[in-house]
Design an enzyme around this catalytic site. Structure first.
Site, PDB file in Angstrom:
ATOM      1  N   ASP A  12     -11.011   1.464  -5.081  1.00  0.00           N
ATOM      2  CA  ASP A  12     -11.789   2.645  -4.952  1.00  0.00           C
ATOM      3  C   ASP A  12     -13.006   2.588  -4.094  1.00  0.00           C
ATOM      4  O   ASP A  12     -13.550   1.508  -4.302  1.00  0.00           O
ATOM      5  CB  ASP A  12     -12.181   3.348  -6.271  1.00  0.00           C
ATOM      6  CG  ASP A  12     -11.174   3.827  -7.200  1.00  0.00           C
ATOM      7  OD1 ASP A  12     -10.044   3.900  -6.552  1.00  0.00           O
ATOM      8  OD2 ASP A  12     -11.391   4.142  -8.523  1.00  0.00           O
ATOM      9  N   SER A  36     -19.070  16.648   8.535  1.00  0.00           N
ATOM     10  CA  SER A  36     -19.421  15.219   8.264  1.00  0.00           C
ATOM     11  C   SER A  36     -20.418  14.957   7.354  1.00  0.00           C
ATOM     12  O   SER A  36     -21.456  15.754   7.415  1.00  0.00           O
ATOM     13  CB  SER A  36     -19.830  14.448   9.591  1.00  0.00           C
ATOM     14  OG  SER A  36     -20.348  13.115   9.286  1.00  0.00           O
ATOM     15  N   ASN A  52      -6.469   1.598 -14.067  1.00  0.00           N
ATOM     16  CA  ASN A  52      -7.385   1.884 -15.039  1.00  0.00           C
ATOM     17  C   ASN A  52      -7.132   2.166 -16.603  1.00  0.00           C
ATOM     18  O   ASN A  52      -7.660   1.636 -17.072  1.00  0.00           O
ATOM     19  CB  ASN A  52      -8.002   3.511 -14.611  1.00  0.00           C
ATOM     20  CG  ASN A  52      -8.572   3.342 -13.207  1.00  0.00           C
ATOM     21  OD1 ASN A  52      -9.051   2.009 -12.651  1.00  0.00           O
ATOM     22  ND2 ASN A  52      -8.603   4.203 -12.430  1.00  0.00           N
ATOM     23  N   PHE A 102      -8.048   4.288  -2.412  1.00  0.00           N
ATOM     24  CA  PHE A 102      -8.497   5.741  -2.939  1.00  0.00           C
ATOM     25  C   PHE A 102     -10.089   5.820  -2.286  1.00  0.00           C
ATOM     26  O   PHE A 102     -10.934   5.215  -2.784  1.00  0.00           O
ATOM     27  CB  PHE A 102      -8.883   5.723  -4.508  1.00  0.00           C
ATOM     28  CG  PHE A 102      -9.230   7.076  -5.169  1.00  0.00           C
ATOM     29  CD1 PHE A 102      -8.756   8.356  -4.601  1.00  0.00           C
ATOM     30  CD2 PHE A 102     -10.315   7.058  -5.857  1.00  0.00           C
ATOM     31  CE1 PHE A 102      -9.435   9.620  -4.926  1.00  0.00           C
ATOM     32  CE2 PHE A 102     -10.929   8.114  -6.345  1.00  0.00           C
ATOM     33  CZ  PHE A 102     -10.646   9.587  -6.111  1.00  0.00           C
ATOM     34  N   PHE A 116      -6.294   9.580  -0.136  1.00  0.00           N
ATOM     35  CA  PHE A 116      -5.709   8.387  -0.829  1.00  0.00           C
ATOM     36  C   PHE A 116      -4.714   7.748   0.099  1.00  0.00           C
ATOM     37  O   PHE A 116      -3.866   8.650   0.743  1.00  0.00           O
ATOM     38  CB  PHE A 116      -4.980   8.857  -2.173  1.00  0.00           C
ATOM     39  CG  PHE A 116      -4.446   7.639  -2.931  1.00  0.00           C
ATOM     40  CD1 PHE A 116      -5.077   6.924  -3.796  1.00  0.00           C
ATOM     41  CD2 PHE A 116      -3.182   7.425  -2.806  1.00  0.00           C
ATOM     42  CE1 PHE A 116      -4.809   5.933  -4.463  1.00  0.00           C
ATOM     43  CE2 PHE A 116      -2.680   6.162  -3.526  1.00  0.00           C
ATOM     44  CZ  PHE A 116      -3.185   5.431  -4.267  1.00  0.00           C
ATOM     45  N   GLN A 171      -2.710  14.102 -10.363  1.00  0.00           N
ATOM     46  CA  GLN A 171      -2.930  14.362  -8.967  1.00  0.00           C
ATOM     47  C   GLN A 171      -1.473  14.541  -8.031  1.00  0.00           C
ATOM     48  O   GLN A 171      -1.661  15.275  -7.127  1.00  0.00           O
ATOM     49  CB  GLN A 171      -3.658  13.032  -8.330  1.00  0.00           C
ATOM     50  CG  GLN A 171      -5.035  12.784  -8.993  1.00  0.00           C
ATOM     51  CD  GLN A 171      -5.062  11.777 -10.049  1.00  0.00           C
ATOM     52  OE1 GLN A 171      -3.959  11.418 -10.769  1.00  0.00           O
ATOM     53  NE2 GLN A 171      -5.930  10.804 -10.037  1.00  0.00           N
ATOM     54  N   GLY A 224     -12.622  18.472 -19.770  1.00  0.00           N
ATOM     55  CA  GLY A 224     -13.763  17.936 -19.370  1.00  0.00           C
ATOM     56  C   GLY A 224     -14.901  17.987 -20.555  1.00  0.00           C
ATOM     57  O   GLY A 224     -14.596  17.798 -21.586  1.00  0.00           O
ATOM     58  N   GLY A 255     -10.554  10.656 -16.992  1.00  0.00           N
ATOM     59  CA  GLY A 255      -9.176  11.007 -17.796  1.00  0.00           C
ATOM     60  C   GLY A 255      -8.182   9.849 -18.034  1.00  0.00           C
ATOM     61  O   GLY A 255      -7.466   9.534 -18.997  1.00  0.00           O
ATOM     62  N   ASP A 256      -8.380   8.684 -17.207  1.00  0.00           N
ATOM     63  CA  ASP A 256      -7.848   7.789 -17.432  1.00  0.00           C
ATOM     64  C   ASP A 256      -8.171   6.854 -18.784  1.00  0.00           C
ATOM     65  O   ASP A 256      -7.240   6.381 -19.395  1.00  0.00           O
ATOM     66  CB  ASP A 256      -7.733   6.588 -16.191  1.00  0.00           C
ATOM     67  CG  ASP A 256      -7.274   7.131 -14.674  1.00  0.00           C
ATOM     68  OD1 ASP A 256      -6.407   8.103 -14.894  1.00  0.00           O
ATOM     69  OD2 ASP A 256      -7.883   6.783 -13.727  1.00  0.00           O
TER      70      ASP A 256
END
Length: 327
Positions: A12, A36, A52, A102, A116, A171, A224, A255-256
């Protein structure tokens, strides 16, 4: 419980943007976006959904089997995972491609823009779960975001082997066809989504909420800051609130971590409500850290969180399974 965690293994690259993305977008120019962003910070961290989840399971005392594809640059990362209780014997090493990357930018409202690079992940379909199962029988296969073909392949192999599987398309829902979504979900013991993904899944599969519940054992939807909801056909909905007042440093991997806590509790044969509580407590650890594997599980502190938020009875059920874990 012997859990095979299939899915992405990645590095990551996490960046922090000090403003708000919405302030940079012109509604009448969205067809010609060229932006940008000058970021304040860059963190390079170990990640990938499967890695993860496996890291969290290892930290809770399980020995998860990680099944994903990596490049020849994986050596240092592999040592790290092994040191944290992860079995990497089912990881496939590509001779041609580097480990996935990622790249994610987060604004001050915790909104994210990410990209990704799949890299070696494109070869994940070469992993044969039948051979893995023959060596050491599996009790559960978690199919998390990966090369779409590999996700379907591993789901079908779990069905052939008669091993329960959990579907976690998350995802990859944006890339999956309706037929692929239906293949991944139908017959899953567990289905994991967040609230947005739950709607996207129904749209892609052309299924109603009831249709989905008729095809899975339980549907776990993370909400969440509102916690988590668990739906089962013909059963009352279970809702569990999130851990409150957590300073949000980085939402990557939250979430993982939930899945790690939830699956660990299931392996300990705890009730669903307690599994969701442990998942939420694990999520809070990651949310307060930068990077999805930079947190450490301190059993006493984790139990204090569970006791404070969910009560003494919840802590009493989880506590025995954390005893003996290093602090």
């Amino acid at each position: 419980m012997r859990i095979a965690v299939t899915g992405s293994i990645a590095t990551d690259h996490l960046m922090a943007f000090p403003g708000r993305f919405v302030d940079q977008l012109l509604p009448d120019q969205l067809e010609h976006v060229s932006l940008s962003f000058l970021v304040d910070a860059l963190e390079v961290r170990r990640g990938g959904v499967a890695a993860n989840i496996a890291y969290g399971l290892g930290g809770l005392g399980l020995v998860p089997l990680l099944a994903g594809a990596v490049g020849p640059d994986f050596g240092e990362y592999e040592v790290w995972l092994k040191e944290h209780g992860v079995d990497t014997s089912a990881v496939y090493v590509s001779a041609e491609r580097q480990t996935a990357r990622f790249m994610c930018m987060t604004d001050q409202d915790s909104n994210q823009i990410a990209s990704f690079y799949a890299g070696a992940m494109a070869e994940a379909g070469r992993i044969d779960l039948r051979a893995v199962h023959a060596r050491t029988p599996l009790d559960l296969v978690l199919v998390s975001p990966n090369d779409p073909g590999a996700m379907v392949h591993h789901t079908e192999q779990a069905r052939e082997l008669g091993v329960p599987f959990a579907a976690d398309p998350s995802q990859q829902l944006a890339r999956l066809s309706g037929a692929e979504v239906r293949q991944l979900v139908d017959g899953a013991r567990w289905l994991f989504t967040n609230e947005y993904e739950s709607a996207l899944l129904r749209e892609r599969a052309e299924w109603s909420h009831a249709d989905v519940l008729g095809r899975v054992g339980a549907w776990v939807t993370t909400l969440g800051a509102q916690g988590v909801r668990i739906d089962r056909a013909g059963e009352p909905t279970i809702t569990v609130r999130a851990v409150p007042d957590v300073t949000a440093e980085d939402p990557t991997g939250v979430g993982d971590a939930f899945r790690s806590g939830f699956l660990a509790a299931l392996s300990w044969q705890l009730p669903l409500e307690n599994a969701a509580q442990l998942g939420c407590a694990m999520s809070a650890l990651v949310l307060a850290a930068v990077g999805s594997q930079s947190y450490e599980i301190q059993p006493a502190a984790l139990l204090d969180t569970i006791r404070t938020v969910y009560g003494d009875d919840a802590a009493a059920l989880v506590g025995p399974h954390l005893q003996g874990r290093p602090s």
